[in-house]
Every structure is written in C-alpha cells, then in structure tokens.
Design a protein around this motif. Structure first.
Motif, PDB file in Angstrom:
ATOM      1  N   THR A 112       3.974  36.140 -98.920  1.00 26.66           N
ATOM      2  CA  THR A 112       4.087  34.808 -98.342  1.00 26.66           C
ATOM      3  C   THR A 112       5.482  34.494 -97.834  1.00 26.66           C
ATOM      4  O   THR A 112       6.478  35.019 -98.332  1.00 26.66           O
ATOM      5  CB  THR A 112       3.686  33.742 -99.395  1.00 26.66           C
ATOM      6  OG1 THR A 112       3.821  32.432 -98.839  1.00 26.66           O
ATOM      7  CG2 THR A 112       4.549  33.841-100.641  1.00 26.66           C
ATOM      8  N   GLU A 113       5.504  33.623 -96.839  1.00 24.45           N
ATOM      9  CA  GLU A 113       6.763  33.051 -96.383  1.00 24.45           C
ATOM     10  C   GLU A 113       7.232  32.016 -97.395  1.00 24.45           C
ATOM     11  O   GLU A 113       6.550  31.711 -98.368  1.00 24.45           O
ATOM     12  CB  GLU A 113       6.593  32.427 -94.987  1.00 24.45           C
ATOM     13  CG  GLU A 113       6.789  33.401 -93.842  1.00 24.45           C
ATOM     14  CD  GLU A 113       8.239  33.835 -93.681  1.00 24.45           C
ATOM     15  OE1 GLU A 113       9.116  33.251 -94.357  1.00 24.45           O
ATOM     16  OE2 GLU A 113       8.507  34.752 -92.904  1.00 24.45           O
ATOM     17  N   LYS A 114       8.413  31.464 -97.144  1.00 29.63           N
ATOM     18  CA  LYS A 114       9.019  30.482 -98.020  1.00 29.63           C
ATOM     19  C   LYS A 114       9.056  29.125 -97.308  1.00 29.63           C
ATOM     20  O   LYS A 114       8.938  29.094 -96.085  1.00 29.63           O
ATOM     21  CB  LYS A 114      10.456  30.898 -98.368  1.00 29.63           C
ATOM     22  CG  LYS A 114      10.594  32.289 -98.884  1.00 29.63           C
ATOM     23  CD  LYS A 114      11.960  32.828 -98.613  1.00 29.63           C
ATOM     24  CE  LYS A 114      12.263  32.875 -97.138  1.00 29.63           C
ATOM     25  NZ  LYS A 114      11.375  33.682 -96.316  1.00 29.63           N
ATOM     26  N   VAL A 140       8.752  36.707 -98.898  1.00 33.78           N
ATOM     27  CA  VAL A 140       9.602  37.243 -97.837  1.00 33.78           C
ATOM     28  C   VAL A 140      11.069  36.929 -98.133  1.00 33.78           C
ATOM     29  O   VAL A 140      11.453  35.762 -98.224  1.00 33.78           O
ATOM     30  CB  VAL A 140       9.198  36.668 -96.466  1.00 33.78           C
ATOM     31  CG1 VAL A 140      10.120  37.204 -95.368  1.00 33.78           C
ATOM     32  CG2 VAL A 140       7.740  37.005 -96.155  1.00 33.78           C
ATOM     33  N   HIS A 141      11.864  37.979 -98.296  1.00 33.85           N
ATOM     34  CA  HIS A 141      13.316  37.868 -98.478  1.00 33.85           C
ATOM     35  C   HIS A 141      13.978  38.656 -97.348  1.00 33.85           C
ATOM     36  O   HIS A 141      14.819  39.533 -97.570  1.00 33.85           O
ATOM     37  CB  HIS A 141      13.736  38.419 -99.843  1.00 33.85           C
ATOM     38  CG  HIS A 141      13.485  37.491-100.991  1.00 33.85           C
ATOM     39  ND1 HIS A 141      12.496  36.545-100.996  1.00 33.85           N
ATOM     40  CD2 HIS A 141      14.105  37.365-102.200  1.00 33.85           C
ATOM     41  CE1 HIS A 141      12.516  35.880-102.147  1.00 33.85           C
ATOM     42  NE2 HIS A 141      13.490  36.350-102.890  1.00 33.85           N
ATOM     43  N   ASP A 142      13.581  38.336 -96.139  1.00 28.62           N
ATOM     44  CA  ASP A 142      13.896  39.169 -94.975  1.00 28.62           C
ATOM     45  C   ASP A 142      15.385  39.403 -94.760  1.00 28.62           C
ATOM     46  O   ASP A 142      15.801  40.476 -94.332  1.00 28.62           O
ATOM     47  CB  ASP A 142      13.291  38.555 -93.715  1.00 28.62           C
ATOM     48  CG  ASP A 142      13.739  37.115 -93.482  1.00 28.62           C
ATOM     49  OD1 ASP A 142      14.537  36.879 -92.562  1.00 28.62           O
ATOM     50  OD2 ASP A 142      13.289  36.211 -94.213  1.00 28.62           O
ATOM     51  N   THR A 200      15.109  22.036 -97.277  1.00 28.04           N
ATOM     52  CA  THR A 200      13.912  22.681 -97.813  1.00 28.04           C
ATOM     53  C   THR A 200      13.696  24.037 -97.168  1.00 28.04           C
ATOM     54  O   THR A 200      13.320  25.012 -97.833  1.00 28.04           O
ATOM     55  CB  THR A 200      12.686  21.786 -97.587  1.00 28.04           C
ATOM     56  OG1 THR A 200      12.902  20.522 -98.222  1.00 28.04           O
ATOM     57  CG2 THR A 200      11.428  22.420 -98.161  1.00 28.04           C
ATOM     58  N   ASP A 201      13.941  24.118 -95.872  1.00 26.03           N
ATOM     59  CA  ASP A 201      13.715  25.342 -95.114  1.00 26.03           C
ATOM     60  C   ASP A 201      14.711  26.429 -95.483  1.00 26.03           C
ATOM     61  O   ASP A 201      14.336  27.576 -95.758  1.00 26.03           O
ATOM     62  CB  ASP A 201      13.808  25.022 -93.616  1.00 26.03           C
ATOM     63  CG  ASP A 201      13.422  26.199 -92.736  1.00 26.03           C
ATOM     64  OD1 ASP A 201      12.963  27.224 -93.268  1.00 26.03           O
ATOM     65  OD2 ASP A 201      13.581  26.097 -91.509  1.00 26.03           O
ATOM     66  N   GLY A 364      14.479  29.356-105.377  1.00 24.97           N
ATOM     67  CA  GLY A 364      14.826  28.846-104.057  1.00 24.97           C
ATOM     68  C   GLY A 364      14.357  27.418-103.857  1.00 24.97           C
ATOM     69  O   GLY A 364      15.071  26.577-103.302  1.00 24.97           O
ATOM     70  N   VAL A 365      13.127  27.123-104.301  1.00 27.55           N
ATOM     71  CA  VAL A 365      12.606  25.753-104.232  1.00 27.55           C
ATOM     72  C   VAL A 365      13.466  24.823-105.082  1.00 27.55           C
ATOM     73  O   VAL A 365      13.786  23.690-104.689  1.00 27.55           O
ATOM     74  CB  VAL A 365      11.134  25.708-104.695  1.00 27.55           C
ATOM     75  CG1 VAL A 365      10.631  24.260-104.782  1.00 27.55           C
ATOM     76  CG2 VAL A 365      10.245  26.513-103.743  1.00 27.55           C
ATOM     77  N   GLN A 366      13.863  25.317-106.256  1.00 27.11           N
ATOM     78  CA  GLN A 366      14.725  24.515-107.132  1.00 27.11           C
ATOM     79  C   GLN A 366      16.048  24.179-106.452  1.00 27.11           C
ATOM     80  O   GLN A 366      16.506  23.024-106.502  1.00 27.11           O
ATOM     81  CB  GLN A 366      14.992  25.282-108.423  1.00 27.11           C
ATOM     82  CG  GLN A 366      15.928  24.560-109.390  1.00 27.11           C
ATOM     83  CD  GLN A 366      16.382  25.467-110.517  1.00 27.11           C
ATOM     84  OE1 GLN A 366      16.786  26.609-110.292  1.00 27.11           O
ATOM     85  NE2 GLN A 366      16.309  24.975-111.741  1.00 27.11           N
TER      86      GLN A 366
END
Length: 388
Positions: A112-114, A140-142, A200-201, A364-366
């Motif tokens: 999944t994307e973030k 995804v940690h591109d 957020t992005d 990352g969300v945190q």
C-alpha cells in the motif's frame, strides 16, 4: 523445470498518477514483461495484475493499452475473490484504512501507499489485525530505494560523516492553482475533509527517510501554512483550499549510537525550485558532508573542505558546487518502486514479514498527527514509542 508461482495482484486506485505511473507502468508491467523474478531457491514468481477503479471507461482503456486481461470496478468482489493473492491500494487517503482492513480480513497480502490511515489509532489497528492474520504487509518506502538516498545511506554505513550533526531537507515545487494552467496534483490534496494536507502527505515519508538514513525521530516542532487559499478543481470550479500546502519541520533524532541529530525539512507546494532536484537532503558531520537528491549524491570530506572567509564587500570568486565530488552508484540501481515491489513479492513467496510494514507506517502517521498538533499548539512535542 523450476516451480513457477503466479501472484494475482488487485491494483486499486490505478488510474491515479502514482498508481499508474510508478506502480503499474514502471513496476508491475516490467516485472510481468521480464518474465517475473527468480528466487534464491530457484523458484520463479510471475505476476498477473487486475486493474481496479471506479471509472469503468478509464480502467477498460488501460487494460486494453497494456494487454491486461482482468479489470473490475467492484473492489469488494475482487477482495473476496479466492484466486487473488495481493491487494495493492493507491486510492484516496480517506478510503485506505477501510480498504486495507477488508483485504487483511479476507486473508490477502497487502502492499500500500501511505499514509495507511488518517489516525494513529487506525494505523496501529491495521498492524494488529495484519499480525493476527499472519499475512505479509508492505508499505511503499520508495525514497529509500532512490539512487541518491541509497548512496547517502552507504556513506552513513561506511562512517563517512564521523559523528552526524544535522540533516537539512528541501522538498516541493509550484503546483498551479488550476485557473489558468491545470494543477499537477488532484484537488482533494488541498481539501482537509478529503484527507488533503502537506503534513499528512509528506511527514509519513520523512519519518521513514529519517529512520532509514539516520535514526529514530524523538520530537517534532512544526509550522504549517495554507499559502494559496483558493484553487480550481478538475471541472474548473473554484474551491477553498482548507488543507495546509506547506509544512516547516524541525525534528530531533537519535542515531543507533545514541548521538543527537537535528533535522530540518521544508515541504511546500508553493515554492519555485532553485536546486538540482525536487528533493534534496544534506547531512553534515564532523568528518564530512553530503547532499543527495533523487538520483545524484555529492560529498565533501573534512580534508578537502575549503576555508571560506566572510567578506560581504567583495564578490564571490570561487564556485562552491565545484568543490564537491560525486558519489558513484557502484551498482545497477533499477526504479525504486520496482525494486521494493520485487523485494515484497519475494517476502510473500517465502511467507515472511516485509521490512517496511504497517508498524513503520503507523510511526509515519504518528509523526504527521503530532506535526499538526505541534503547529496548532505552537510547541515541541516528544514522540512516544509506537507498540502493538
């Protein structure tokens, strides 16, 4: 003949910019067209994409252009299809947690994307149910697979910097408002109610970049702004931009050795580019410094560091950029998205965890949540450990 395993991948949100360009066009289709990948034990994996989207006309046309047999507008049906192995999601942020929850509960592996969710609570819950189900989950940690950051990480591993002191990052470009020239990004990115927000992005990206290059993020001090208050959507209708389009962050980090590092990252959709690439990171250490973009990385050792003298009365005669040396790749580095897809598919085949999973995504969300809180409350916020 070696055993061949066909992995059927439902690709949701594939008509979007990232879903189409990076994940379908530059990752899954090349993997399909090269005949899949060969594992260390001699087995082969091939992929069979299933395109999923809400616009039937667009999905059908993409399937025709790229010779893809299967497509659908019914996400629930494909999630519950027992022949589907993996569900990939690149749809709107506001829909992602629900989609991933359904897929995990159906026993599907997910990529999944973030961000994986709009709240930390939802992101942690996703990690919990994925662990309970025993599926392989990849996020995804591109950017960690980009040539520039691969080289930067190699310098860290080799001890090039000595004691790392700081990191500075600049990211962004001018996204047109949409009235005269069409915007390069979808309008929902600038509406808070639809999940839009620079913080957020991008803070979920900066969290894994900082973790993957230097170390854990211990605190955040952030300032957000909505520099462009009005934009025009895809139908040329004016709307109020309610989400932040720029975020200016200071992050306190800690290396594995326990050394403190200060990171500063500016992110903006309202900035014009005067740098070599759309994103650049500079690390400064006691023994050397390096600047990395998407592809290029240059470095300057302590022994080769000039001694500038401040004199505002005379024009600068030396070229500071010419005093840096380019870091070679010393390897063939394929598209970063494709490389992570291949790594994830191997993990699925072996039934093991992917190194960048849902708990990493939750951190990352945190960071995004606490970044927004920091901006609202105008203070530094310490970051607690995320645990299941």
């Amino acid at each position: 003949m070696p055993e061949t395993q066909v992995l059927r991948i439902a690709m949701n949100g594939i008509t979007g910019r990232m879903g189409y360009r990076q994940h379908l066009l530059r990752s899954i289709l090349p993997i399909r067209d090269q005949g899949g990948i060969t594992l260390a034990d001699g087995r082969k994996i091939t992929v069979q994409p299933i395109l999923v989207g809400r616009n039937e006309e667009k999905i059908r046309e993409l399937a025709r252009i790229h010779k893809i047999e299967h497509w659908t507008t019914d996400l629930d049906e494909v999630i519950n299809d027992p022949t589907v192995d993996i569900v990939f999601d690149a749809s709107m942020t506001s829909l992602r947690s629900q989609t991933l929850t359904k897929a995990i509960n159906a026993g599907k592996h997910i990529f999944t994307e973030k961000p994986t969710a709009e709240t930390l609570e939802e992101a942690i819950e996703l990690a919990r149910i994925a662990k309970a189900k025993g599926i392989t989950a990849g996020v995804v940690h591109d950017k960690l697979y980009l040539p520039g950051l691969v080289k930067l990480r190699r310098l860290v591993d080799e001890g090039f910097f000595g004691r790392i002191l700081s990191l500075r990052g600049e990211f962004g470009y001018w996204v047109f408002e949409g009235d005269i020239q069409a915007a390069q990004r979808p309008s929902w990115n600038y509406r808070l109610a639809d999940g839009g927000s620079m913080t957020t992005d991008m803070y979920c990206h900066w969290n894994y970049v900082l973790e993957g290059i230097i170390g854990k993020v211990k605190s955040v001090t952030s300032k957000t702004a909505t520099h462009i208050p009005a934009r025009w959507d895809e139908q040329n209708n004016e709307y109020a931009a309610t989400a932040d389009d720029a975020a200016y962050g200071i992050f306190e980090l800690e290396t594995p050795a326990g050394d403190p590092v200060v990171a500063q990252i500016n992110s903006s959709w309202a900035v014009r580019v005067y740098r070599d690439e759309l994103v650049e990171f500079q690390i400064d250490g006691t023994h050397g410094s390096a600047v990395a973009g998407l592809n290029k990385c240059v470095a300057q050792q302590r022994a080769n560091t000039p001694k500038p003298v401040w004199n505002p009365d005379l024009p600068v005669t030396e070229s500071f950029r010419d005093q840096w040396l380019e870091v070679p790749a010393n390897d063939e580095l394929d598209n970063g998205f494709k490389r992570q897809w291949e790594e994830f598919l191997e993990d699925v085949a072996y039934g093991r965890e992917h190194r960048f999973g849902l708990l990493s995504a939750a951190r990352g969300v945190q960071l995004a949540e606490l970044g927004l809180q920091s901006a609202a409350e105008r203070r530094t916020i310490d970051i607690p450990e995320v645990v299941l």
